[in-house]
Design a protein around this motif. Structure first.
Motif, short mmCIF file in Angstrom:
data_model
loop_
_atom_site.label_atom_id
_atom_site.label_comp_id
_atom_site.label_asym_id
_atom_site.label_seq_id
_atom_site.Cartn_x
_atom_site.Cartn_y
_atom_site.Cartn_z
N LEU A 1 -11.06 -1.98 9.57
CA LEU A 1 -10.44 -2.05 8.86
C LEU A 1 -9.67 -0.31 8.63
O LEU A 1 -9.92 0.47 9.83
CB LEU A 1 -11.48 -1.16 7.52
CG LEU A 1 -12.49 -2.59 7.27
CD1 LEU A 1 -13.73 -2.44 7.57
CD2 LEU A 1 -12.75 -1.67 5.46
N LEU A 2 -8.31 -1.00 8.11
CA LEU A 2 -7.32 -0.16 8.24
C LEU A 2 -6.29 -0.02 6.63
O LEU A 2 -6.59 -1.48 6.21
CB LEU A 2 -6.28 -0.75 9.56
CG LEU A 2 -6.96 -0.40 10.63
CD1 LEU A 2 -5.42 -1.41 11.85
CD2 LEU A 2 -7.07 1.28 11.33
N ARG A 3 -5.97 0.64 6.44
CA ARG A 3 -4.94 0.86 5.15
C ARG A 3 -3.60 -0.38 5.51
O ARG A 3 -3.35 0.20 7.08
CB ARG A 3 -4.18 2.56 5.15
CG ARG A 3 -5.55 3.54 5.03
CD ARG A 3 -5.38 4.59 4.23
NE ARG A 3 -4.31 4.12 2.76
CZ ARG A 3 -5.69 4.33 1.67
NH1 ARG A 3 -6.71 5.13 2.02
NH2 ARG A 3 -5.88 4.43 0.11
N LEU A 4 -3.18 -1.51 4.64
CA LEU A 4 -2.75 -2.13 4.93
C LEU A 4 -1.34 -1.22 3.91
O LEU A 4 -1.13 -2.24 2.80
CB LEU A 4 -2.31 -2.92 4.66
CG LEU A 4 -3.95 -3.98 6.00
CD1 LEU A 4 -4.54 -5.26 5.64
CD2 LEU A 4 -2.91 -3.65 7.20
N ASP A 5 -0.43 -0.32 3.67
CA ASP A 5 0.50 -0.28 2.84
C ASP A 5 1.17 -0.37 3.05
O ASP A 5 2.10 -0.61 4.07
CB ASP A 5 0.71 1.41 2.89
CG ASP A 5 1.78 2.33 1.77
OD1 ASP A 5 2.59 1.31 1.61
OD2 ASP A 5 1.83 3.05 2.17
N ASP A 6 2.18 -1.69 2.44
CA ASP A 6 3.61 -2.36 2.82
C ASP A 6 4.35 -1.86 2.61
O ASP A 6 5.30 -2.15 3.48
CB ASP A 6 3.28 -3.67 1.19
CG ASP A 6 3.53 -5.11 1.80
OD1 ASP A 6 3.53 -5.44 2.80
OD2 ASP A 6 4.83 -5.36 2.04
N ARG A 7 4.88 -0.59 2.49
CA ARG A 7 5.54 0.14 2.25
C ARG A 7 6.16 0.28 3.40
O ARG A 7 7.26 0.96 4.40
CB ARG A 7 6.27 1.55 1.72
CG ARG A 7 5.54 1.34 0.16
CD ARG A 7 5.17 2.66 -0.16
NE ARG A 7 3.88 3.35 0.01
CZ ARG A 7 3.86 4.82 -0.21
NH1 ARG A 7 4.70 5.70 -0.64
NH2 ARG A 7 2.48 5.58 0.79
N LEU A 8 4.92 0.27 5.08
CA LEU A 8 5.33 0.30 6.46
C LEU A 8 5.18 -0.51 7.18
O LEU A 8 5.19 -0.79 8.14
CB LEU A 8 3.45 1.27 6.46
CG LEU A 8 4.04 2.84 6.36
CD1 LEU A 8 2.12 3.36 7.11
CD2 LEU A 8 5.17 2.99 6.04
N ALA A 9 5.36 -1.14 6.44
CA ALA A 9 5.01 -3.14 7.64
C ALA A 9 6.92 -3.58 7.53
O ALA A 9 7.07 -3.66 5.83
CB ALA A 9 4.45 -3.95 6.48
N VAL A 10 6.33 -4.05 8.62
CA VAL A 10 8.41 -4.62 8.45
C VAL A 10 8.18 -6.31 9.29
O VAL A 10 6.61 -6.14 10.31
CB VAL A 10 9.10 -4.26 9.16
CG1 VAL A 10 9.33 -3.14 8.75
CG2 VAL A 10 8.58 -4.21 11.08
N PRO A 11 8.81 -7.23 8.96
CA PRO A 11 8.65 -8.54 10.21
C PRO A 11 8.26 -7.76 11.82
O PRO A 11 9.42 -7.16 12.27
CB PRO A 11 9.75 -9.27 10.21
CG PRO A 11 10.62 -8.66 8.36
CD PRO A 11 10.19 -7.48 8.17
N ILE A 12 7.82 -9.09 12.67
CA ILE A 12 6.97 -8.08 13.65
C ILE A 12 8.76 -8.51 14.67
O ILE A 12 8.42 -7.35 15.57
CB ILE A 12 5.95 -9.93 14.36
CG1 ILE A 12 4.84 -9.58 13.60
CG2 ILE A 12 6.19 -9.38 15.66
CD1 ILE A 12 3.87 -11.06 14.26
#
Length: 389
Positions: A207-218
């Motif tokens: 389990l991890l935090r999936l904060d979309d603010r830290l997400a970009v496309p691969i």
């Protein structure tokens, strides 16, 4: 030096930029890159400077606001040079901007106006970024798009760990600033906690935090690390059976040089479903603070495991950051207040900020120990070994 009227106009321009939605959309992402953005820009350059896709919208806004401001490029460049805290504006100005403006052809500069806008954007991001970590602020603005447990963690089985980010369902997530990303081995391709999870844990959930603010496309994944000189050197494993079999213990070990403490709390519980006794084993770092300490809050590392003595296994291990108001923390640290015990928890759940978790598997004491060690800094590793001897 820029004149006062220009300075007022420039400050007004900067403040107008950081109040926009476009700035707020990238602010936390940039904050989580663990170096100044102007430094990162230099590191990520191939042959030419290229504006990354995740920043294009914000750079366009900066260009638009600047063009409407009436400020000249000469004035704002001089302003940035006058207020160049870390030397990167001097680097870009002297190596790329000024020579190109004088007619030199530099392979690194595809378009001078674009580079200038990129540098100006980097200056804004570095100058106005948060300088302190506040879990309350981080939690308030989180974008958790997946189902989570009560602690904000999502199941990410199949996750792919990298040095500065992890990949889950076609997105690359930067590790947050609260995550300990030190490696086990020099030059390893992932943080220590991720290496142990990947290599030693075969069952259960991750389990991890999936904060979309830290997400970009691969294809836009952000890598910022150079070689990491702070690494974990694993000492010999020690595990005192007497600690785990005590009904309840509170052990505090102190570093005599720094007065930092490591708190170990062991609580005995009973699992009605499994009809077995188990232990909550909690570790918390307690950095030295007193009434003269500055700051409004203190952040500690909190590590927790559920251990079943009969089976000699852990079924759950997690890592979190706790944030305490400084006045309360000083009482907790000092152990001299009946109202604030040393094993006091955070006042509200959002200030107990989970980073990662493995659960519903069977994890050996060695796995628990390795995860503890890679999650602690050097002085606390030593204290843990001394407790467990």
């Amino acid at each position: 030096m820029a004149c006062s009227s220009h300075t007022e106009d420039i400050n007004e321009f900067f403040f107008s930029v950081i109040e926009t939605d476009e700035y707020k959309e990238v602010e936390y992402l940039i904050f989580s890159i663990r170096k100044h953005y102007l430094h990162f820009m230099a590191d990520m350059r191939g042959v030419q400077f290229e504006i990354p896709a995740y920043l294009e919208k914000f750079v366009d806004l900066v260009i638009d606001r600047f063009n409407k401001s009436g400020i000249s490029t000469v004035d704002i460049l001089q302003y940035m040079l006058d207020n160049d805290i870390n030397g990167w504006i001097n680097y870009y100005a002297n190596v790329f901007i000024v020579p190109t403006a004088r007619g030199e052809k530099l392979e690194a500069v595809k378009d001078l106006n674009e580079l200038f806008a990129f540098v100006m954007t980097g200056y804004i991001l570095d100058s106005f970024r948060e300088s302190k970590i506040d879990i309350r602020v981080i939690a308030k603005d989180e974008k958790l798009l997946y189902d989570t447990n009560q602690y904000g963690l999502s199941i990410v089985n199949g996750v792919e760990f990298h040095r500065d980010y992890f990949v889950f369902e076609d997105k690359a997530y930067l590790y947050s600033m609260l995550t300990n990303t030190n490696t086990i081995d020099f030059g390893d391709s992932m943080p220590g906690f991720a290496r142990i999870i990947s290599s030693q844990i075969q069952d259960g959930n991750i389990l991890l935090r999936l904060d979309d603010r830290l997400a970009v496309p691969i294809n836009q994944a952000i890598s910022y690390s150079s070689l990491n000189f702070e690494k974990y050197r694993g000492p010999q494993f020690h595990f005192s059976e007497t600690i785990l079999r005590a009904p309840k213990t509170i052990t505090i070990h102190i570093d005599e040089e720094t007065a930092d403490k490591l708190l170990l709390v062991v609580k005995q519980k009973y699992d009605d479903d499994m009809q077995k006794a188990f232990l909550h084993i909690e570790l918390e770092t307690l950095p030295y603070k007193d009434k003269e300490s500055k700051g409004q809050h203190c952040i500690t590392t909190f590590l927790h495991g559920m251990y079943y003595p009969e089976d000699d296994i852990f079924t759950h291990i997690d890592c979190a950051k706790n944030q305490y108001a400084m006045t309360e923390y000083v009482k907790k640290y000092s152990e001299c207040s009946e109202d604030v015990p040393v094993d006091l928890y955070t006042e509200i759940n959002e200030l107990h900020h989970k980073i990662w978790c493995v659960e519903k598997g069977q994890y050996s004491r060695e796995v628990w120990y390795d995860l503890m060690i890679v999650s602690l800094s050097g002085k606390y590793r030593k204290l843990l070994d001394e407790i467990l001897q």
